[in-house]
Scaffold this active site. Structure first.
Site, PDB file in Angstrom:
ATOM      1  N   SER A  99       0.806  -1.211   0.000  1.00  0.00           N
ATOM      2  CA  SER A  99       0.000   0.000   0.000  1.00  0.00           C
ATOM      3  C   SER A  99       0.848   1.274   0.000  1.00  0.00           C
ATOM      4  CB  SER A  99      -0.973  -0.034   1.176  1.00  0.00           C
ATOM      5  OG  SER A  99      -1.880   1.034   1.114  1.00  0.00           O
ATOM      6  N   ASP A 238      -2.765   6.238  -3.184  1.00  0.00           N
ATOM      7  CA  ASP A 238      -1.621   5.581  -2.542  1.00  0.00           C
ATOM      8  C   ASP A 238      -1.073   4.516  -3.495  1.00  0.00           C
ATOM      9  OD1 ASP A 238      -3.879   3.988  -2.337  1.00  0.00           O
ATOM     10  OD2 ASP A 238      -3.312   3.123  -0.411  1.00  0.00           O
ATOM     11  N   ASP A 240      -1.490   1.324  -3.932  1.00  0.00           N
ATOM     12  CA  ASP A 240      -2.356   0.317  -4.536  1.00  0.00           C
ATOM     13  C   ASP A 240      -3.738   0.862  -4.910  1.00  0.00           C
ATOM     14  OD1 ASP A 240      -3.020   0.588  -1.834  1.00  0.00           O
ATOM     15  OD2 ASP A 240      -3.760  -1.457  -1.668  1.00  0.00           O
ATOM     16  N   ASP A 242      -6.304   1.925  -3.274  1.00  0.00           N
ATOM     17  CA  ASP A 242      -7.532   1.687  -2.512  1.00  0.00           C
ATOM     18  C   ASP A 242      -7.910   2.926  -1.706  1.00  0.00           C
ATOM     19  OD1 ASP A 242      -5.555   1.493  -0.562  1.00  0.00           O
ATOM     20  OD2 ASP A 242      -6.453  -0.229   0.452  1.00  0.00           O
TER      21      ASP A 242
END
Length: 448
Positions: A99, A238, A240, A242
């Site tokens: 992440s 960020d 990833d 999400d």
């Protein structure tokens, strides 16, 4: 049950080599296969980190060796793994990502059939299998298969475009941190009718443009670009994708709690957030006759309460938002699209957010090793009780949250992903905020 821990608040995460390696990934694959009764289908995706193919090969080997089929969807944002697990009728999903952590980190996060992250109880069962090495066996002719699915990306794009309605002509700068949103996020916003300018949207697992944590310290280029290009909105993801944080038309990073309050108010009804969310959430929901439920930090905790309470929306102040009308996986791209829709129809973001009252708000972190941070927390409730004399309420659902008689509050909790103890607080005056902050830092440092 084992006392050993692999999982934190957001899956397994750590430094490559010393904490995360191919041996661990292989054993996680085997453990998940056993948890799934050595049958079924698992969807696997990964972000842009340079170590992902190594981990993907290892975790795939563990799964197929123990009877589970693998569907590879390649380099994708985390929300696409949750979505694909749901749409492809997978028995589980795996996202390889750390992440917002720097490039030398990586991690493994597991997803349920409905696109929701694995619960702590499910993770404990995986850990038990992992440490007992009780993986079961399948015959050579029953090992799993490997397939690839590229079509799911198109389906994800089409379904996102169906759920939002952005008034044409909105000018948006998107900063993807060279992460997993780099290819899809700008494309989807263009298809939704926005004029898009990109920053850090070349795929690169070294994250050369900026640190993948989307906070003010890392978003100076985006802040400048929004103003320089006369854009209506800036969106930062960020590593990833999400999560999503916005920059208003004046080049200012939006206050996290206000942003969450703005969207929550649009949904109305019951919304779920975490113990570190501020008072403006409660004030916003009171205006529309809704209610706020607070739970532990971590998207899976929010998701569990949302399902239990049939909530309309949920999210963390960090920019991790869940959209139950789409999928129970946090989705930074959908979150960004929904913000773009609001701005396109209702006007300048700065003016929309100014309507929410926010008191002085501070977030601090004190460096602590994994061992130290749990030792520090053992007596934290008593230490805080002894330091403050105007406590109204104490909440211990996640760390220690004190509410004071004047409405001020402070949360002290160990980070689930990094070596810190975090302090989050909100007070009616700057003086009170500083006093609470200094007292908490002193207590933590004296007890490391």
């Amino acid at each position: 049950m084992t006392n050993k821990k692999l999982f934190g608040t957001s899956g397994i995460r750590g430094k490559i080599g010393s904490e995360i390696n191919s041996e661990l990934a292989l054993k996680i694959g085997k453990s998940l296969a056993k948890y799934l009764n050595n049958t079924g289908k698992v969807v696997i995706g990964y972000d842009t980190r340079t170590t992902n193919r190594m981990l993907e090969q290892a975790i795939t080997a563990g799964l197929i060796e123990h009877g589970v089929d693998v569907v590879k969807i390649g380099m994708v944002p985390t929300p696409l793994v949750g979505y694909a697990t749901l749409k492809l009728d997978g028995d589980a999903g795996i996202m390889l990502t750390a992440s917002h952590n720097p490039s030398q980190y990586n991690g493994i996060k597991l997803w349920n059939k409905n696109g929701m992250a694995y619960t702590p109880e499910q993770e404990e069962k995986i850990e038990e299998i992992y440490y007992n090495e009780d993986f079961g066996k399948v015959e050579w002719d029953k090992i799993g298969t490997i397939s690839h699915n590229d079509e799911i990306k198109k389906q994800y794009i089409d379904d996102l475009l169906d759920i939002v309605d952005i008034k044409p002509g909105l000018k948006v700068v998107i900063d993807c941190a060279c992460g997993a949103g780099s290819e899809l996020s700008p494309l989807i916003f263009r298809k939704a009718g926005c004029e898009v300018i990109t920053l850090n949207s070349q795929v690169d697992g070294f994250f050369p443009g900026r640190n993948p944590e989307p906070n003010e310290a890392n978003l100076s280029s985006l802040m400048k670009a929004v103003v320089a290009t006369g854009s209506d909105l800036g969106i930062a993801h960020d590593g990833d994708a999400d999560r999503m944080i916005t920059v208003d038309e004046k080049g200012r990073v939006s206050e996290f709690d206000k942003l969450l309050a703005l969207v929550s108010k649009k949904f109305g009804g019951t919304v779920v957030t975490t113990v570190d969310a501020g008072l403006c959430m409660d004030e916003a929901m009171e205006e529309v006759g809704g209610k706020v439920l607070r739970t532990k930090v971590g998207d899976v905790n929010v998701a569990e309460v949302m399902i239990e309470e049939d909530a309309n929306f949920g999210g963390e102040p960090s920019g991790t938002w869940l959209h139950p009308d789409f999928c129970m996986c946090p989705d930074g791209i959908l979150s960004g699209l929904r913000m773009a829709e609001i701005v396109s129809k209702e006007g300048k973001l700065s003016e929309l957010l100014e309507k929410f009252h926010q008191y002085p708000h501070m977030r601090e972190k004190v460096i602590c090793s994994k061992e130290e941070k749990f030792k520090v927390m053992e007596n934290m409730e008593d230490l805080l009780k002894g330091a403050f004399d105007d406590i109204k309420d104490i909440n211990t659902i996640d760390g220690i949250r004190l509410s004071f008689n004047d409405g001020s509050w402070v949360l002290v909790r160990p980070s689930g992903t990094e070596d810190y103890v975090r302090i989050t607080l909100e007070a009616k005056t700057e003086e009170k905020a500083e006093q609470i902050k200094d007292t908490c830092i002193k207590i933590i440092k004296e007890n490391i």
